[in-house]
Design a protein around this motif. Sequence first.
Motif, PDB file in Angstrom:
ATOM      1  N   GLN A 121      32.114  12.622  17.289  1.00  0.00           N
ATOM      2  CA  GLN A 121      30.847  13.463  16.635  1.00  0.00           C
ATOM      3  C   GLN A 121      30.616  14.581  17.536  1.00  0.00           C
ATOM      4  O   GLN A 121      30.207  14.233  18.743  1.00  0.00           O
ATOM      5  CB  GLN A 121      29.819  12.657  16.325  1.00  0.00           C
ATOM      6  CG  GLN A 121      28.493  13.341  15.772  1.00  0.00           C
ATOM      7  CD  GLN A 121      28.706  14.127  14.368  1.00  0.00           C
ATOM      8  OE1 GLN A 121      29.739  14.013  13.869  1.00  0.00           O
ATOM      9  NE2 GLN A 121      27.651  14.989  14.062  1.00  0.00           N
ATOM     10  N   GLU A 177      21.383  22.135  15.749  1.00  0.00           N
ATOM     11  CA  GLU A 177      21.884  21.919  14.441  1.00  0.00           C
ATOM     12  C   GLU A 177      20.513  21.322  13.630  1.00  0.00           C
ATOM     13  O   GLU A 177      19.955  20.533  14.355  1.00  0.00           O
ATOM     14  CB  GLU A 177      23.052  21.056  14.550  1.00  0.00           C
ATOM     15  CG  GLU A 177      23.482  20.479  13.059  1.00  0.00           C
ATOM     16  CD  GLU A 177      24.796  19.663  13.149  1.00  0.00           C
ATOM     17  OE1 GLU A 177      25.896  20.122  12.853  1.00  0.00           O
ATOM     18  OE2 GLU A 177      24.467  18.524  13.499  1.00  0.00           O
ATOM     19  N   CYS A 205      18.705  19.670  10.161  1.00  0.00           N
ATOM     20  CA  CYS A 205      19.194  18.925   8.589  1.00  0.00           C
ATOM     21  C   CYS A 205      17.636  18.642   8.148  1.00  0.00           C
ATOM     22  O   CYS A 205      16.760  18.687   8.919  1.00  0.00           O
ATOM     23  CB  CYS A 205      19.799  17.791   9.082  1.00  0.00           C
ATOM     24  SG  CYS A 205      19.238  16.408   9.626  1.00  0.00           S
ATOM     25  N   ALA A 259      28.111   9.493   6.264  1.00  0.00           N
ATOM     26  CA  ALA A 259      28.455  10.814   5.548  1.00  0.00           C
ATOM     27  C   ALA A 259      27.593  11.590   4.938  1.00  0.00           C
ATOM     28  O   ALA A 259      27.620  12.253   3.793  1.00  0.00           O
ATOM     29  CB  ALA A 259      29.590  10.554   4.527  1.00  0.00           C
ATOM     30  N   ASN A 287      25.299  13.918   6.413  1.00  0.00           N
ATOM     31  CA  ASN A 287      25.450  15.228   6.839  1.00  0.00           C
ATOM     32  C   ASN A 287      26.810  15.756   7.064  1.00  0.00           C
ATOM     33  O   ASN A 287      27.108  17.005   7.113  1.00  0.00           O
ATOM     34  CB  ASN A 287      24.110  15.467   8.039  1.00  0.00           C
ATOM     35  CG  ASN A 287      22.799  15.312   7.700  1.00  0.00           C
ATOM     36  OD1 ASN A 287      22.718  15.827   6.743  1.00  0.00           O
ATOM     37  ND2 ASN A 287      22.121  14.649   8.259  1.00  0.00           N
ATOM     38  N   HIS A 288      27.653  14.702   7.526  1.00  0.00           N
ATOM     39  CA  HIS A 288      28.769  15.059   8.086  1.00  0.00           C
ATOM     40  C   HIS A 288      29.904  14.119   7.377  1.00  0.00           C
ATOM     41  O   HIS A 288      29.693  13.042   7.489  1.00  0.00           O
ATOM     42  CB  HIS A 288      28.878  15.127   9.609  1.00  0.00           C
ATOM     43  CG  HIS A 288      28.028  15.833  10.297  1.00  0.00           C
ATOM     44  ND1 HIS A 288      28.397  17.286  10.536  1.00  0.00           N
ATOM     45  CD2 HIS A 288      26.844  15.784  10.926  1.00  0.00           C
ATOM     46  CE1 HIS A 288      27.439  17.821  10.826  1.00  0.00           C
ATOM     47  NE2 HIS A 288      26.621  17.020  11.449  1.00  0.00           N
ATOM     48  N   VAL A 306      31.280  10.502   9.096  1.00  0.00           N
ATOM     49  CA  VAL A 306      30.776  10.099  10.089  1.00  0.00           C
ATOM     50  C   VAL A 306      29.568   9.092   9.625  1.00  0.00           C
ATOM     51  O   VAL A 306      28.918   9.385   8.768  1.00  0.00           O
ATOM     52  CB  VAL A 306      29.987  11.474  10.726  1.00  0.00           C
ATOM     53  CG1 VAL A 306      29.054  11.037  11.961  1.00  0.00           C
ATOM     54  CG2 VAL A 306      30.984  12.163  11.348  1.00  0.00           C
ATOM     55  N   SER A 334      26.422   8.354  16.851  1.00  0.00           N
ATOM     56  CA  SER A 334      27.182   8.480  15.899  1.00  0.00           C
ATOM     57  C   SER A 334      28.637   8.430  16.290  1.00  0.00           C
ATOM     58  O   SER A 334      29.021   8.727  17.420  1.00  0.00           O
ATOM     59  CB  SER A 334      26.516   9.664  15.064  1.00  0.00           C
ATOM     60  OG  SER A 334      26.566  10.957  15.975  1.00  0.00           O
TER      61      SER A 334
END
Length: 252
Positions: free
Chosen positions: A127, A133, A135, A189, A191-192, A195, A218
Motif C-alpha cells: 500500500q 490523500e 477520504c 477494499a 478506498n483501494h 487492500v 494496511s
Amino acid sequence: MAEAKPSGAETARRTLRLLEALAARQPIKLDPLAGAVGLTKSTTYRLLRVLQEERYAERLDSGGYRLGPAFFGLAGPSLPGTHFYESAAPIVRDLAAATEETVTLHRRVGDLSILVHGVESGHALRQVARVGEACPLTRGCSALAILAYLSEEDAGAVLARTDLGAEARAALETRLAAIRGDGYAFSHAENHPGVAGISAPIRLPGAARNLEMSMSVSGPDFRWTRDRAESFRPRLAASADALARHFAAATA
C-alpha cells in the motif's frame, strides 16, 4: 446566441472560481454552484467534467459535487504541521517493522480524513502512502476510527452532511458503535481495491483533543488478512497510545 469561447486565461480563472466555490460549500448541486460562480449551467458542467476526470472534484449519487482527492494530494507536501507529524516517525517505523506493512497517520479536516504521514512496507507489492490523500470520514478504517470517537454532536453533524439514506446511516451508526466497543476499525477494499486495513484512534488528552487522528496498518488483502491484522491489535493500540503521549507533550 451562442456563448463566446473564453480565452485560456479566462477558462483558468473560471476553474479557480469553481474550486473556491466547492471548497466554501460542499456538497453543492449544479444549479447553486453555477449561480455562485456566475456561469451558465452548461459551462459549469463542462468545467466540472474536467475536474472530475482529473480527480479534483467528485460527483455524489445525490447529484451534488465536492472536492476530490487530487485537490488534497496537491496540497499534501505543504500541509501545516508536516514536521510535527514527522517527529513521530520512530513510533511509526517501529510498527511498520513489526507488521511488515505500510503504517500511516491520518487527521480529520472537516468531513475528511487526510493522510499526514506514513512509512511504507518494504514489499514490492504494498500500500502506497500518499501524503495529502483524502477520504470521507464515513468510509475506510482510518476515517471511521476518527469518526467513532468524535462527540455525539460532532459525529451527528458529519452524518447529517453526508449523502446517506436512512438504512445506510443506521448501518453506519451500528458499525461506529462496534468500533467504540472493540477499540479499532477494520476495512477491506473501501478506498483501494484489494487492500485491507486496521486502524486505532489516537486519543489525545486535554487541550490537544482537537487533534483528531488515527493510526492505520494496511496492505494487500492476500497477505494482510483480517486474522493477521487483528493479531497485531495490541501492538497497534500500544503504538497509538504512544503517539497520543508524544503529540500531547508536543502541544503542551
